[in-house]
Enzyme design. Sequence first.
Site, short mmCIF file in Angstrom:
data_model
loop_
_atom_site.label_atom_id
_atom_site.label_comp_id
_atom_site.label_asym_id
_atom_site.label_seq_id
_atom_site.Cartn_x
_atom_site.Cartn_y
_atom_site.Cartn_z
N ASP A 114 -14.79 -179.85 -54.61
CA ASP A 114 -13.98 -179.64 -55.82
C ASP A 114 -14.78 -179.79 -57.11
OD1 ASP A 114 -11.40 -179.08 -54.73
OD2 ASP A 114 -11.27 -181.17 -54.11
N ASP A 181 -9.40 -173.37 -51.09
CA ASP A 181 -9.55 -173.79 -52.49
C ASP A 181 -10.97 -173.57 -53.01
OD1 ASP A 181 -7.64 -175.20 -50.86
OD2 ASP A 181 -7.16 -176.49 -52.56
#
Length: 401
Positions: A114, A181
């Site tokens: 992330d 993601d």
Amino acid sequence: MSAQQETAALSKAAKPTLVKPAYRPVARYQAALERCVAKLKTTMPVIGLRNPKIGLADNSWKYCSDIDWVIGFQSGQLWLALQLTGDPVFLNAARARRPAFRKILNNRLARDHDLGFQFSLSCVADYMMTADREARDMGIKAAEALASRFQDEGGYIQAWHPKSHPEPEHASFVAGRVIVDCMQNLALLHWAYAETAVKDFQEIALIHAETNAKHLIRADDTSFHTFIFDAASGKPVRGETHQGYKDDSCWSRGQAWMIHGYAQCALTTGRQEDLTIAKRLAAKAEQLMGNDKVPIWDYNVTDPAISHRDSSAGAIMAAGAYLIADQCEGDEAARWAAWGDRLLDGLLETCDLTEDPNALGLLAHGASHVGRGLSDAMLPYGDYYFMEALMRAVGHRHFFW
């Protein structure tokens, strides 16, 4: 599927399913964008240096820990507001968050896939807006940490750390796992390559995108949320879900991450194959939505008791639709812009909190993790992409991805 079959499937799937409007409601989107900026400014004394994680029942925020994956989305909104207004209050509020991102760089276990979400919307944004060298250096370090997660056997960026969780079984769960993601995080690597000319950044981003296309996208253009590879050999094992309804279902936010991610990769690299993938995924999402304007959290859910909407998926897809439109011409560009408009209209009609003086966020009805009971809430990533989509809708083209 051969290249000819892909082209034929895309042509069939991409036929417009809505009538193009005679005009686009740009004034409506501009007014909504200005309300977003005003909301950000009025909530500053409440939010301070904290970073929203998820909305509570009274539309206040629960805030992030120091290393939360969503820590960058408030920063991203502030940098967008600075871009729109030039008001130094947004610069100061965004840059005052820098120590939080430095903590991530100083904590090995905090650095996972992330990093793109975290640093593209903070340090990279800062450098793009102000040419600040410290911000640039932090962005490069984050890209180096993201690249270090690349697994040559299998050709993917591993999502999470095996030893950063209190539950012992977590290590086996994360080993060899990639999640959709991460397509959004590749932008950090492409930016680092443009800044440094270090080929590893670009090569890792391209290989990961190709691996995703091969294993996370099904033959019918729906997507798995996660895919597992044998951690030692890199051989593909199976697709699963983590936040979706079930392993063979299509989690709408995951599909949205892929739409925006591949469209952004295409814009950055000029690779038409990435744009083709984005179009296929977008056409499938549009088909699965039917007459809905705000997507359900998972397209395979039919039980009314858990048929929650996810405004964050709608916002991400809207921004992705405009990204696709910007890379097309004529009727095709108008077709994708019309779909972006439809998604934005749905958010404005049913989820817009910008005129609610008691709400600290921008959008209602976000579904964070339905399996854990986290639904029907404000979400900071929904808010960020809502602003980005509104900006793209009215013609802005400079972002931090």
